[in-house]
Design an enzyme around this catalytic site. Structure first.
Site, PDB file in Angstrom:
ATOM      1  N   LYS A  15       0.827  -1.214   0.000  1.00 13.75           N
ATOM      2  CA  LYS A  15       0.000   0.000   0.000  1.00 13.75           C
ATOM      3  C   LYS A  15       0.854   1.254   0.000  1.00 13.75           C
ATOM      4  O   LYS A  15       0.494   2.258  -0.627  1.00 13.75           O
ATOM      5  CB  LYS A  15      -0.954   0.015   1.197  1.00 13.75           C
ATOM      6  CG  LYS A  15      -2.098  -0.974   1.042  1.00 13.75           C
ATOM      7  CD  LYS A  15      -3.217  -0.681   2.016  1.00 13.75           C
ATOM      8  CE  LYS A  15      -4.391  -1.634   1.800  1.00 13.75           C
ATOM      9  NZ  LYS A  15      -5.429  -1.475   2.821  1.00 13.75           N
ATOM     10  N   LYS A  47      -5.315 -10.974  -7.143  1.00 14.83           N
ATOM     11  CA  LYS A  47      -6.541 -11.221  -6.361  1.00 14.83           C
ATOM     12  C   LYS A  47      -7.594 -10.186  -6.713  1.00 14.83           C
ATOM     13  O   LYS A  47      -7.270  -9.043  -7.067  1.00 14.83           O
ATOM     14  CB  LYS A  47      -6.243 -11.204  -4.859  1.00 14.83           C
ATOM     15  CG  LYS A  47      -5.975  -9.828  -4.289  1.00 14.83           C
ATOM     16  CD  LYS A  47      -5.981  -9.827  -2.761  1.00 14.83           C
ATOM     17  CE  LYS A  47      -5.626  -8.400  -2.299  1.00 14.83           C
ATOM     18  NZ  LYS A  47      -5.486  -8.219  -0.884  1.00 14.83           N
ATOM     19  N   LYS A  78     -10.867  -4.285  -4.518  1.00 11.80           N
ATOM     20  CA  LYS A  78     -11.499  -3.016  -4.890  1.00 11.80           C
ATOM     21  C   LYS A  78     -10.443  -1.984  -5.255  1.00 11.80           C
ATOM     22  O   LYS A  78     -10.756  -0.950  -5.841  1.00 11.80           O
ATOM     23  CB  LYS A  78     -12.399  -2.508  -3.770  1.00 11.80           C
ATOM     24  CG  LYS A  78     -11.694  -2.255  -2.473  1.00 11.80           C
ATOM     25  CD  LYS A  78     -12.644  -2.288  -1.293  1.00 11.80           C
ATOM     26  CE  LYS A  78     -11.852  -2.516  -0.013  1.00 11.80           C
ATOM     27  NZ  LYS A  78     -12.438  -3.443   0.919  1.00 11.80           N
TER      28      LYS A  78
END
Ligand code: TYM
Length: 333
Positions: A113, A196, A199
């Site tokens: 992230k 994967k 969102k």
């Protein structure tokens, strides 16, 4: 008493198919298998990245409504919002003091992230995220935590912290086990079947949102990326797209993989896609109405959360009291 616990972040308007097949579906089943179940919405985790306050509040309620719509039952499970249980934040601090800086730095989710924004833009909350998650779990002395594959490392840290605490201060915290159903623990992006379903992917064309227009989701399934071969077979390595569709079918129908694969003998990818789209449509079609119905009765929903928070705080405050005592905090008055 054997306990199960898990959480799902309120960071979008709808759960996606990966959330459901990898985790939430197991929650529904496990609420019957365990003596006590705790399912919650980690709104404190959500603010580790910027959130619009109004949207966050709305999504928190929507997330609860979705849990109820898929079968999480407030009679069998304690359902609550993380920020309603301040003891979790109290335990987080103690656990932070037990976590090595290097140990926290090795968490791959933070690396992934923060790679996007750069470590300067990433908040410290994003860095300590897994410690908050450990507190979520350890505050409730749970045995089992049903999650998808991407949470495995966080569960390892949680176990390490529990063991470390117990070794240093004496047995206090239950060491939890991850409950990961290998077959369904990683649902892949329909357009990019080696990544994967998430969102935060660049495009949403490979993402199935449960509350999306069913026709739109069916179309996404029918446009899923497959491969240049023509034989329907389960082979994650060489046929990731086909295997993903087969996995989705197996999960939603409960049929055995061998049986599903055998049923496509002499048939092609076209049939596989149409069938999978139909099965998905059947599953998602009633959900939207159910969620709207639950949201319409806000007093009922807020009542469930108030009861959940009260029950959750009873347990978490016992844990915090024991932990505070063990680390040597002076008991107030
Ligand atoms: P979150 O909100 O990202 O996802 C909720 C659950 O969905 C699973 N999942 C998937 N499973 C299979 N295939 C996928 N493509 C897929 N994408 C997501 C996740 O593994 C997860 O189980 N940190 C957690 C929330 C959390 C939590 C906790 C979970 C906070 N505290 C304590 C358990 C216990 C998270 O961000 O999940």
């Amino acid at each position: 008493r054997r306990r199960v616990l898990s959480g799902i972040q309120p960071t979008s308007d709808s759960f996606h198919l990966g959330n459901y097949l990898g985790a939430v579906r197991q929650w529904v089943q496990l609420q019957d298998e365990f003596d006590e179940a705790f399912y919650f919405i980690p709104d404190m985790h959500a603010i580790t990245v910027p959130q619009d306050p109004k949207v966050l509040r709305e999504r928190t309620r929507r997330s609860v409504a979705q849990l109820l719509a898929v079968g999480v039952d407030p009679k069998r499970a304690t359902i609550y919002v993380q920020s309603h249980v301040p003891e979790i934040a109290q335990l987080t601090w103690v656990l932070s003091c037990l976590t090595g800086f290097g140990e926290a730095s090795r968490m791959t989710q933070f690396k992934d992230k923060s790679a996007k924004s750069g470590t300067d833009a990433a908040g410290v909350g994003l860095f300590t995220y897994p410690i908050l998650m450990a507190a979520d779990i350890l505050a409730f002395q749970v045995d089992s935590v049903p999650v998808g594959e991407d949470q495995r490392q966080h569960l390892e840290l949680t176990r390490d912290l529990a063991q470390r605490f117990n070794k240093r201060y004496g047995k206090t915290l239950t060491v939890p086990k991850p409950y990961i159903v290998e077959e369904f623990a990683k649902i892949y992006d329909l357009q990019n079947p080696t990544a994967k379903m998430s969102k935060s992917a660049d495009s949403d064309s490979g993402l199935i949102s449960l509350l999306d227009e069913p026709k739109r989701s069916a179309k996404k399934i029918r446009s899923a990326v497959t491969d240049n071969d023509r034989v329907v077979a389960f082979d994650r390595e060489n046929k990731p797209g086909v295997s993903n569709l087969l996995t989705i079918q197996a999960a939603l129908t409960g049929r055995a993989m061998d049986e599903i694969v055998a049923s496509y003998e002499g048939k092609g990818y076209g049939e596989l896609k149409v069938d999978t789209a139909d099965i998905l449509t059947e599953f998602v079609t009633p959900l939207r109405g159910r969620v709207e119905e639950i949201l319409a009765d806000r007093a009922h929903l807020d009542g469930i959360l108030a009861d959940g928070a009260a029950r959750a705080r009873e347990i978490a405050s016992d844990t915090v009291a024991a932990v505070y005592d063990k680390v040597g905090f002076l008991l107030p008055g």
